[in-house]
Design a protein around this motif. Structure first.
Motif, mmCIF file in Angstrom:
data_model
loop_
_atom_site.group_PDB
_atom_site.id
_atom_site.type_symbol
_atom_site.label_atom_id
_atom_site.label_comp_id
_atom_site.label_asym_id
_atom_site.label_seq_id
_atom_site.Cartn_x
_atom_site.Cartn_y
_atom_site.Cartn_z
ATOM 1 N N SER A 58 0.840 -1.302 0.163
ATOM 2 C CA SER A 58 0.095 0.023 -0.172
ATOM 3 C C SER A 58 0.991 1.177 0.071
ATOM 4 O O SER A 58 0.568 2.244 -0.880
ATOM 5 N N GLY A 62 0.497 2.365 -3.646
ATOM 6 C CA GLY A 62 -0.840 3.252 -3.499
ATOM 7 C C GLY A 62 -1.956 2.540 -3.043
ATOM 8 O O GLY A 62 -1.971 1.263 -2.994
ATOM 9 N N PRO A 63 -3.184 3.121 -3.144
ATOM 10 C CA PRO A 63 -4.379 2.475 -2.568
ATOM 11 C C PRO A 63 -5.147 1.488 -3.537
ATOM 12 O O PRO A 63 -5.412 0.388 -2.806
ATOM 13 N N GLY A 102 -2.815 3.032 1.651
ATOM 14 C CA GLY A 102 -2.448 3.652 0.488
ATOM 15 C C GLY A 102 -2.653 4.970 0.127
ATOM 16 O O GLY A 102 -2.112 6.001 -0.441
ATOM 17 N N LYS A 103 -3.991 5.222 0.432
ATOM 18 C CA LYS A 103 -4.849 6.757 0.122
ATOM 19 C C LYS A 103 -3.932 7.791 1.078
ATOM 20 O O LYS A 103 -3.726 8.874 0.555
ATOM 21 N N TRP A 106 -0.090 8.134 0.161
ATOM 22 C CA TRP A 106 -0.129 9.035 -1.370
ATOM 23 C C TRP A 106 -0.598 10.162 -1.185
ATOM 24 O O TRP A 106 -0.632 10.763 -2.392
ATOM 25 N N SER A 107 -0.982 10.624 -0.228
ATOM 26 C CA SER A 107 -1.861 12.038 -0.180
ATOM 27 C C SER A 107 -0.996 12.979 -0.199
ATOM 28 O O SER A 107 0.348 12.973 -0.055
ATOM 29 N N ASN A 111 3.420 9.909 -2.225
ATOM 30 C CA ASN A 111 3.434 8.866 -2.748
ATOM 31 C C ASN A 111 4.278 7.801 -2.020
ATOM 32 O O ASN A 111 5.099 7.175 -2.327
ATOM 33 N N GLY A 112 3.967 7.784 -0.570
ATOM 34 C CA GLY A 112 4.561 6.905 0.400
ATOM 35 C C GLY A 112 6.140 7.335 0.712
ATOM 36 O O GLY A 112 6.678 6.360 1.450
#
Length: 180
Positions: A58, A62-63, A102-103, A106-107, A111-112
């Motif tokens: 995740s 990403g989500p 992930g959401k 990645w906000s 991107n993590g």
């Protein structure tokens, strides 16, 4: 006659499918091969590294890929490991958990790559996992009390997942492939 040349979209879609499939496989294997049934409860109480792998995927991808890997990787584990009754709940609960991690990770265009957002993402996802399995056990055992016994094991599972996933993500983010 012209030879068909794959479009960039086709290559991207194929690569996305490969990453998603690998995510499912990694979560499944981490859940299947690296698990311990806790002796504290008769219902559930399974601690495994599939949660760490869900967090890693995740955060790194990403989500969408996190949701797919969590839902189908752990859902497949339930189906092949004698927990088939739990599979529908696992698919929803772990898919949602992967999506949430992930959401948030990645906000803000991170991107993590933000440790603080990654920690927040995991912590925010935990109540959704706890709630999902609480409802599951409520349905299965027809009791509001019995599911309480699983909460400590679920918390341990998420804590181990956090402790394992964060250092792995920090290391992998140093590799250019994972610096999206």
């Amino acid at each position: 006659m012209k030879a068909a040349v794959p479009s960039l979209k086709t290559k991207t879609t194929t690569f996305d499918m490969i990453l998603s499939s690998m995510g499912i496989a990694l979560v499944f294997v981490a859940t299947l091969l690296l698990n311990i049934k806790l002796p504290i409860t008769a219902n559930g109480g399974l601690v495994h590294l599939g949660t760490a792998m869900l967090f890693i995927i995740s955060i790194l991808f990403g989500p969408k890929k996190g949701a797919i890997a969590g839902a189908f990787g752990m859902g497949l584990f339930d189906l092949v490991s004698g927990w088939a009754l739990w599979a529908p709940f696992t698919i929803v609960t772990r898919g949602l958990q992967g999506y949430i991690v992930g959401k948030i990770a990645w906000s803000n265009g991170k991107n993590g790559s933000s440790l603080s957002l990654n920690i927040l993402a995991i912590l925010v996802s935990v109540p959704f996992m706890l709630g999902g399995y609480y409802v599951c056990e409520r349905v299965i055992f027809n009791s509001w009390i019995v599911p309480l016994a699983s909460i400590p094991g679920d918390l341990v599972q998420n804590a181990i997942g956090l402790v394992v996933a964060l250092p792995v993500c920090i290391l992998l983010k140093r590799i250019s492939f994972f610096r999206t």
